[in-house]
Design a protein around this motif. Structure first.
Motif, PDB file in Angstrom:
ATOM      1  N   PHE A  13     122.256  95.389  47.525  1.00  0.00           N
ATOM      2  CA  PHE A  13     121.388  96.036  46.829  1.00  0.00           C
ATOM      3  C   PHE A  13     120.312  97.055  47.573  1.00  0.00           C
ATOM      4  N   ARG A  14     119.954  96.293  48.957  1.00  0.00           N
ATOM      5  CA  ARG A  14     119.017  97.174  49.753  1.00  0.00           C
ATOM      6  C   ARG A  14     119.574  98.405  50.315  1.00  0.00           C
ATOM      7  N   ARG A  16     122.886  99.911  49.304  1.00  0.00           N
ATOM      8  CA  ARG A  16     123.533 100.641  48.323  1.00  0.00           C
ATOM      9  C   ARG A  16     124.940 100.663  48.973  1.00  0.00           C
ATOM     10  N   HIS A  17     125.568  99.999  50.102  1.00  0.00           N
ATOM     11  CA  HIS A  17     126.603 100.322  50.531  1.00  0.00           C
ATOM     12  C   HIS A  17     127.269  98.958  51.204  1.00  0.00           C
ATOM     13  N   PHE A  48     127.790  94.538  40.942  1.00  0.00           N
ATOM     14  CA  PHE A  48     127.668  95.762  41.066  1.00  0.00           C
ATOM     15  C   PHE A  48     128.810  96.954  40.853  1.00  0.00           C
ATOM     16  N   ARG A  50     130.956  99.068  41.464  1.00  0.00           N
ATOM     17  CA  ARG A  50     131.709  99.864  42.692  1.00  0.00           C
ATOM     18  C   ARG A  50     132.209 101.197  42.618  1.00  0.00           C
ATOM     19  N   GLN A  53     128.936 106.082  44.284  1.00  0.00           N
ATOM     20  CA  GLN A  53     128.251 105.884  45.369  1.00  0.00           C
ATOM     21  C   GLN A  53     126.909 106.500  45.213  1.00  0.00           C
ATOM     22  N   PRO A  54     126.022 106.215  45.842  1.00  0.00           N
ATOM     23  CA  PRO A  54     125.551 104.680  46.139  1.00  0.00           C
ATOM     24  C   PRO A  54     126.004 103.667  45.419  1.00  0.00           C
ATOM     25  N   ILE A  55     126.232 102.464  45.820  1.00  0.00           N
ATOM     26  CA  ILE A  55     126.578 101.232  44.888  1.00  0.00           C
ATOM     27  C   ILE A  55     125.485 101.054  44.120  1.00  0.00           C
ATOM     28  N   LEU A  56     125.245 100.660  42.716  1.00  0.00           N
ATOM     29  CA  LEU A  56     124.415 100.473  41.984  1.00  0.00           C
ATOM     30  C   LEU A  56     124.460  99.049  41.188  1.00  0.00           C
ATOM     31  N   LYS A  62     121.424  93.510  37.725  1.00  0.00           N
ATOM     32  CA  LYS A  62     119.784  93.720  38.032  1.00  0.00           C
ATOM     33  C   LYS A  62     119.304  92.266  37.791  1.00  0.00           C
TER      34      LYS A  62
END
Length: 77
Positions: A13-14, A16-17, A48, A50, A53-56, A62
């Motif tokens: 989460f921090r 995003r990859h 997530f 996948r 990009q970036p991963i959300l 959430k």
């Protein structure tokens, strides 16, 4: 569910990859990915998305991330 899995979720989460999160956590990317995948299977939801990009996080992800933050904060105290 383990605290380690929650740490991995928070790292993804921090950053995003997945690869950057794995480097931060000191594990290989396949290890981090498989641990998160096991957690997703246990919970029955994807944390997530996948495909982007970036991963959300997904909407359900959430909620899991919010709860994981609380659990990890309490565990540290």
């Amino acid at each position: 569910m383990t605290l380690q899995q929650l740490e991995y979720v928070m790292a993804v989460f921090r950053f995003r990859h997945f690869a950057k999160a794995a480097e931060y956590c000191g594990v290989t990317q396949p290890t981090l990915s498989s641990m998160i995948q096991k957690l997703e299977e246990e919970l029955g939801v994807k944390i997530f998305d996948r495909r982007k990009q970036p991963i959300l996080p997904t909407p359900a992800g959430k909620l899991i991330i919010d709860q994981a933050w609380k659990v990890l904060t309490e565990a540290r105290e």
